[in-house]
Design an enzyme around this catalytic site. Structure first.
Site, PDB file in Angstrom:
ATOM      1  N   ALA A 190      -3.387 -12.560   4.148  1.00  0.00           N
ATOM      2  CA  ALA A 190      -2.574 -11.240   5.033  1.00  0.00           C
ATOM      3  C   ALA A 190      -3.096 -12.201   6.013  1.00  0.00           C
ATOM      4  O   ALA A 190      -4.124 -13.364   5.977  1.00  0.00           O
ATOM      5  CB  ALA A 190      -3.727  -9.500   5.081  1.00  0.00           C
TER       6      ALA A 190
ATOM      7  N   VAL B 203      -3.310 -10.724  -2.657  1.00  0.00           N
ATOM      8  CA  VAL B 203      -3.822 -10.243  -1.283  1.00  0.00           C
ATOM      9  C   VAL B 203      -4.735 -11.621  -0.629  1.00  0.00           C
ATOM     10  O   VAL B 203      -5.844 -10.786  -1.252  1.00  0.00           O
ATOM     11  CB  VAL B 203      -3.931  -9.765  -0.426  1.00  0.00           C
ATOM     12  CG1 VAL B 203      -3.757  -9.445   0.965  1.00  0.00           C
ATOM     13  CG2 VAL B 203      -2.281  -8.858  -1.064  1.00  0.00           C
ATOM     14  N   LYS B 204      -4.671 -12.432  -0.533  1.00  0.00           N
ATOM     15  CA  LYS B 204      -6.168 -13.079   0.135  1.00  0.00           C
ATOM     16  C   LYS B 204      -6.546 -12.833   1.094  1.00  0.00           C
ATOM     17  O   LYS B 204      -5.434 -12.672   2.340  1.00  0.00           O
ATOM     18  CB  LYS B 204      -5.431 -14.841   0.670  1.00  0.00           C
ATOM     19  CG  LYS B 204      -4.703 -15.551  -0.711  1.00  0.00           C
ATOM     20  CD  LYS B 204      -4.353 -16.891  -0.357  1.00  0.00           C
ATOM     21  CE  LYS B 204      -5.409 -17.875  -0.469  1.00  0.00           C
ATOM     22  NZ  LYS B 204      -4.743 -19.139   0.145  1.00  0.00           N
ATOM     23  N   ILE B 205      -8.085 -12.335   1.535  1.00  0.00           N
ATOM     24  CA  ILE B 205      -8.237 -11.809   1.894  1.00  0.00           C
ATOM     25  C   ILE B 205      -9.749 -12.456   2.579  1.00  0.00           C
ATOM     26  O   ILE B 205     -10.234 -12.873   2.385  1.00  0.00           O
ATOM     27  CB  ILE B 205      -8.780 -10.644   2.154  1.00  0.00           C
ATOM     28  CG1 ILE B 205      -7.571  -9.838   1.690  1.00  0.00           C
ATOM     29  CG2 ILE B 205      -9.792  -9.437   4.006  1.00  0.00           C
ATOM     30  CD1 ILE B 205      -7.094  -8.435   3.102  1.00  0.00           C
TER      31      ILE B 205
ATOM     32  N   LEU C 115      -1.228 -14.835  -1.672  1.00  0.00           N
ATOM     33  CA  LEU C 115      -0.577 -14.785  -0.110  1.00  0.00           C
ATOM     34  C   LEU C 115      -0.852 -14.306   0.772  1.00  0.00           C
ATOM     35  O   LEU C 115      -1.909 -13.542   0.845  1.00  0.00           O
ATOM     36  CB  LEU C 115       0.977 -13.885  -0.307  1.00  0.00           C
ATOM     37  CG  LEU C 115       1.893 -15.026  -0.972  1.00  0.00           C
ATOM     38  CD1 LEU C 115       2.960 -13.801  -0.898  1.00  0.00           C
ATOM     39  CD2 LEU C 115       2.182 -16.556  -0.675  1.00  0.00           C
TER      40      LEU C 115
END
Length: 232
Positions: free
Chosen positions: A65, A90-92, A63
């Site tokens: 950010a 978390v996708k950054i 998912l």
């Protein structure tokens, strides 16, 4: 192990795909989330929780950010893993502030996937910053004069050569051939949607062969007869 990652925010698609196909993980980006949720009245977090309820706690779930600075990305990431528990990544984004956020999240024990990777060097920076995954946008690279598959190949070769523990994901794949080429190039993770899975699963020759098998079988044993009917 090779991973098939279903890239969608559509709850019904998640249920269908996970019940039929060997999908290992799930993801969505902001554009996909908006497309799936627009007009539904459902919040992003509630939808993510609903999906988590279907796929289970241990399944990787990616998912993204939101934020323009590292501080905002880190804050969003911490809120995300708190709101959507389980094996959540978390996708950054691959940018200076993103690399800074990845380092901070690594130190905080939060797993990340560096997304929107377009170059070999972005992938190296992400991996060295502590990302668990790097997601190369293959078809978008191709549309802009690049060679997405070759970028995937070179990143994977470098990770192997330098013993870098980071998963290479081939994302933004639009055809079965590009998916095949990504796997052959060494991608550890490939993103798909339900339409792609359905295309991969069938071939006209398979359908023809099955019709022949059924015709031959029923010609001797009778229409609708199965093995279970022969077992006392």
């Amino acid at each position: 192990m090779l991973e098939f990652c279903l890239d969608t925010g559509d709850f019904e698609m998640v249920k269908t795909a996970s019940s039929i196909y060997p999908v290992n993980c799930f993801s969505m980006n902001p554009s996909i989330a908006v497309s799936c949720l627009k007009g539904t009245g459902k919040s992003f977090v509630q939808n993510a929780l609903d999906i988590r309820g279907v796929i289970g706690e241990e399944t990787p779930f990616f998912l993204e950010a939101m934020g323009d600075t590292a501080e905002e990305l880190v804050e969003d990431a911490k809120a995300m893993v708190k709101a959507v528990p389980g094996n959540t990544f978390v996708k950054i984004p691959a940018c200076p502030e993103g690399f800074k956020a990845i380092r901070e999240l690594k130190n905080a024990g939060i797993a990340t996937s560096c997304t929107a990777v377009y170059t070999f060097n972005q992938a190296m920076l992400a991996a060295m910053a502590g990302a668990s995954y790097v997601a190369v946008y293959v078809s978008r690279l191709d549309k802009n004069g690049g060679d997405g598959i070759e970028v995937v190949r070179r990143i994977k070769q470098a990770f192997v050569a330098h013993n870098i523990d980071c998963v290479v994901s081939a994302a933004s794949l639009k055809t079965p051939l590009s998916l095949q080429e990504a796997i052959e190039a060494g991608a550890d993770n490939v993103t798909v949607d339900l339409e792609m899975l359905e295309t991969l699963a069938v071939h006209p020759m398979t359908e023809g062969t099955l019709k022949t098998f059924k015709s031959d079988w029923e010609g001797l044993f009778g229409e609708g007869v199965r093995i279970v009917d022969m077992v006392a």
